[in-house]
Design a protein around this motif. Structure first.
Motif, PDB file in Angstrom:
ATOM      1  N   ASP A  96      50.866 -22.587  95.232  1.00 12.89           N
ATOM      2  CA  ASP A  96      51.620 -23.794  94.899  1.00 12.89           C
ATOM      3  C   ASP A  96      52.193 -24.442  96.151  1.00 12.89           C
ATOM      4  O   ASP A  96      52.244 -25.672  96.260  1.00 12.89           O
ATOM      5  N   GLY A  97      52.636 -23.629  97.109  1.00 14.10           N
ATOM      6  CA  GLY A  97      53.130 -24.170  98.372  1.00 14.10           C
ATOM      7  C   GLY A  97      52.038 -24.876  99.154  1.00 14.10           C
ATOM      8  O   GLY A  97      52.270 -25.925  99.775  1.00 14.10           O
ATOM      9  N   LEU A  98      50.836 -24.308  99.131  1.00 15.67           N
ATOM     10  CA  LEU A  98      49.689 -24.951  99.764  1.00 15.67           C
ATOM     11  C   LEU A  98      49.440 -26.314  99.120  1.00 15.67           C
ATOM     12  O   LEU A  98      49.233 -27.321  99.803  1.00 15.67           O
ATOM     13  N   LEU A  99      49.501 -26.336  97.779  1.00 16.17           N
ATOM     14  CA  LEU A  99      49.306 -27.592  97.057  1.00 16.17           C
ATOM     15  C   LEU A  99      50.388 -28.611  97.390  1.00 16.17           C
ATOM     16  O   LEU A  99      50.096 -29.793  97.572  1.00 16.17           O
ATOM     17  N   ASP A 100      51.631 -28.159  97.446  1.00 16.76           N
ATOM     18  CA  ASP A 100      52.723 -29.072  97.786  1.00 16.76           C
ATOM     19  C   ASP A 100      52.479 -29.725  99.145  1.00 16.76           C
ATOM     20  O   ASP A 100      52.649 -30.935  99.301  1.00 16.76           O
ATOM     21  N   PRO A 140      53.212 -39.089 111.843  1.00 15.60           N
ATOM     22  CA  PRO A 140      52.202 -38.094 112.231  1.00 15.60           C
ATOM     23  C   PRO A 140      52.800 -36.690 112.362  1.00 15.60           C
ATOM     24  O   PRO A 140      52.160 -35.705 112.028  1.00 15.60           O
ATOM     25  N   GLY A 141      54.038 -36.608 112.828  1.00 16.81           N
ATOM     26  CA  GLY A 141      54.681 -35.311 112.963  1.00 16.81           C
ATOM     27  C   GLY A 141      54.881 -34.634 111.621  1.00 16.81           C
ATOM     28  O   GLY A 141      54.708 -33.417 111.493  1.00 16.81           O
ATOM     29  N   TRP A 142      55.230 -35.422 110.603  1.00 18.01           N
ATOM     30  CA  TRP A 142      55.408 -34.889 109.248  1.00 18.01           C
ATOM     31  C   TRP A 142      54.080 -34.362 108.710  1.00 18.01           C
ATOM     32  O   TRP A 142      54.012 -33.258 108.166  1.00 18.01           O
ATOM     33  N   VAL A 143      53.023 -35.138 108.881  1.00 20.37           N
ATOM     34  CA  VAL A 143      51.705 -34.706 108.413  1.00 20.37           C
ATOM     35  C   VAL A 143      51.279 -33.445 109.153  1.00 20.37           C
ATOM     36  O   VAL A 143      50.724 -32.513 108.544  1.00 20.37           O
ATOM     37  N   GLU A 144      51.548 -33.394 110.446  1.00 15.70           N
ATOM     38  CA  GLU A 144      51.193 -32.211 111.235  1.00 15.70           C
ATOM     39  C   GLU A 144      51.917 -30.963 110.728  1.00 15.70           C
ATOM     40  O   GLU A 144      51.329 -29.888 110.658  1.00 15.70           O
ATOM     41  N   ARG A 145      53.176 -31.109 110.357  1.00 16.61           N
ATOM     42  CA  ARG A 145      53.929 -29.969 109.805  1.00 16.61           C
ATOM     43  C   ARG A 145      53.318 -29.480 108.504  1.00 16.61           C
ATOM     44  O   ARG A 145      53.183 -28.279 108.269  1.00 16.61           O
ATOM     45  N   LEU A 160      48.707 -36.171 101.502  1.00 14.98           N
ATOM     46  CA  LEU A 160      48.020 -37.251 100.807  1.00 14.98           C
ATOM     47  C   LEU A 160      48.962 -38.416 100.537  1.00 14.98           C
ATOM     48  O   LEU A 160      48.617 -39.587 100.756  1.00 14.98           O
ATOM     49  N   TYR A 161      50.168 -38.107 100.064  1.00 16.84           N
ATOM     50  CA  TYR A 161      51.126 -39.163  99.738  1.00 16.84           C
ATOM     51  C   TYR A 161      51.556 -39.943 100.976  1.00 16.84           C
ATOM     52  O   TYR A 161      51.824 -41.140 100.899  1.00 16.84           O
ATOM     53  N   GLU A 162      51.638 -39.257 102.109  1.00 17.05           N
ATOM     54  CA  GLU A 162      52.045 -39.939 103.343  1.00 17.05           C
ATOM     55  C   GLU A 162      51.066 -41.064 103.664  1.00 17.05           C
ATOM     56  O   GLU A 162      51.475 -42.142 104.129  1.00 17.05           O
ATOM     57  N   VAL A 163      49.793 -40.826 103.392  1.00 21.13           N
ATOM     58  CA  VAL A 163      48.768 -41.836 103.672  1.00 21.13           C
ATOM     59  C   VAL A 163      48.689 -42.866 102.541  1.00 21.13           C
ATOM     60  O   VAL A 163      48.574 -44.069 102.787  1.00 21.13           O
ATOM     61  N   ARG A 164      48.784 -42.397 101.301  1.00 24.09           N
ATOM     62  CA  ARG A 164      48.603 -43.297 100.163  1.00 24.09           C
ATOM     63  C   ARG A 164      49.817 -44.169  99.873  1.00 24.09           C
ATOM     64  O   ARG A 164      49.672 -45.302  99.427  1.00 24.09           O
ATOM     65  N   MET A 165      51.013 -43.623 100.071  1.00 20.69           N
ATOM     66  CA  MET A 165      52.217 -44.287  99.592  1.00 20.69           C
ATOM     67  C   MET A 165      52.971 -45.056 100.670  1.00 20.69           C
ATOM     68  O   MET A 165      53.797 -45.892 100.355  1.00 20.69           O
TER      69      MET A 165
END
Length: 199
Positions: free
Chosen positions: A101-105, A124-129, A111-116
Motif C-alpha cells: 500500500d505504501g508503494l501504491l501511495d 521534481p524533488g517531491w517526485v524524486e522522494r 502520478l498526481y504531481e504530473v496530472r494535477m
C-alpha cells in the motif's frame, strides 16, 4: 447485497474485488462505479473522505478503506482465510500489505504531481522522494520475494501494486526485477481474478 463503490483501474478497489473473488464472495458484492471528482456523486455522502473504495453494507452503513473492507470480507467468509489468525503469519501478511500500500501511495503521488499540477508548480524533488520509496520497496521485495501461497491480504495488495505500475508506468519496473515478475506471473496463475479485474 453489499455495494462496492470504486472505479477502474483503482488498485485499492481492485484489492477488494480480488479478495471477494478469492473468498467466494464475488457474487455477493455488487460493483458500482464512483466518480471522485463529481460533487454530485453520492460517494461523498457514503464516505465523507470522498474516496474509493467504499463498501455500502445492507443496513446502509459504510466501510472504508481497502484494508478495513478486506478484513470485513474475511470475517464474512468465516475468518482466517486471507487474514491469518496465527500471529506470525498474520503480521507477515499485514506487513506485506502495508509495504504494498505504501508503494501504491508513492506511485499515486508521482502520478498526481504530473496530472494535477501545472508544469510550473511541479516539484521534481517531491517526485524524486516518492520514486525513492518505490525503488527501495521494489529492491527489498526482489531480494526477498514473498511466498505465493497462501493468498493473503499482503499478496493481494502486492499483486495490485505491481499491476498498477504496469498500467500507469508502462511496466518499467519489470526490467530490473525478474524475480518479482515471475512472482506476479505465478499470482496471476493461481488467482484468476487478477486477470479478470485488469480492465
Amino acid at each position: 447485497m453489499p455495494v462496492l463503490r470504486t472505479v477502474h483501474p483503482s488498485p485499492f478497489g481492485r484489492k477488494v474485488e480480488i479478495a471477494a473473488a478469492v473468498l467466494g464472495l464475488g457474487a455477493v458484492v455488487t460493483v458500482r462505479k464512483a466518480d471522485t471528482n463529481d460533487p454530485a456523486d453520492s460517494l461523498r455522502e457514503e464516505n465523507p473522505l470522498g474516496k474509493i473504495p467504499t463498501l455500502i453494507l445492507d443496513d446502509g452503513s459504510t466501510l472504508f478503506d481497502s484494508r478495513v473492507i478486506l478484513e470485513w470480507l474475511d470475517q464474512r467468509a468465516g475468518g482466517g482465510r486471507i487474514l491469518p489468525t496465527e500471529p506470525e503469519a498474520r503480521f507477515a501478511a499485514l506487513r506485506l500489505q502495508a509495504l504494498a500500500d505504501g508503494l501504491l501511495d508513492a506511485a499515486l503521488l508521482c502520478l498526481y504531481e504530473v496530472r494535477m499540477r501545472p508544469e510550473t508548480e511541479r516539484s521534481p524533488g517531491w517526485v524524486e522522494r516518492q520514486q525513492g520509496k518505490i525503488d527501495r520497496t521494489l529492491a527489498h521485495l526482489e531480494a526477498a520475494v514473498p511466498p505465493l501461497a497462501p493468498v493473503t491480504v499482503g499478496t493481494i495488495a502486492l499483486a495490485c501494486a505491481l499491476g498498477y505500475l504496469d498500467i500507469r508506468f508502462e511496466g518499467k519496473w519489470r526490467a530490473a526485477h525478474p524475480r518479482l515478475v515471475a512472482w506476479l506471473d505465478g499470482f496471476a496463475t493461481i488467482v484468476p481474478a487478477f486477470a479478470a479485474t485488469a480492465g
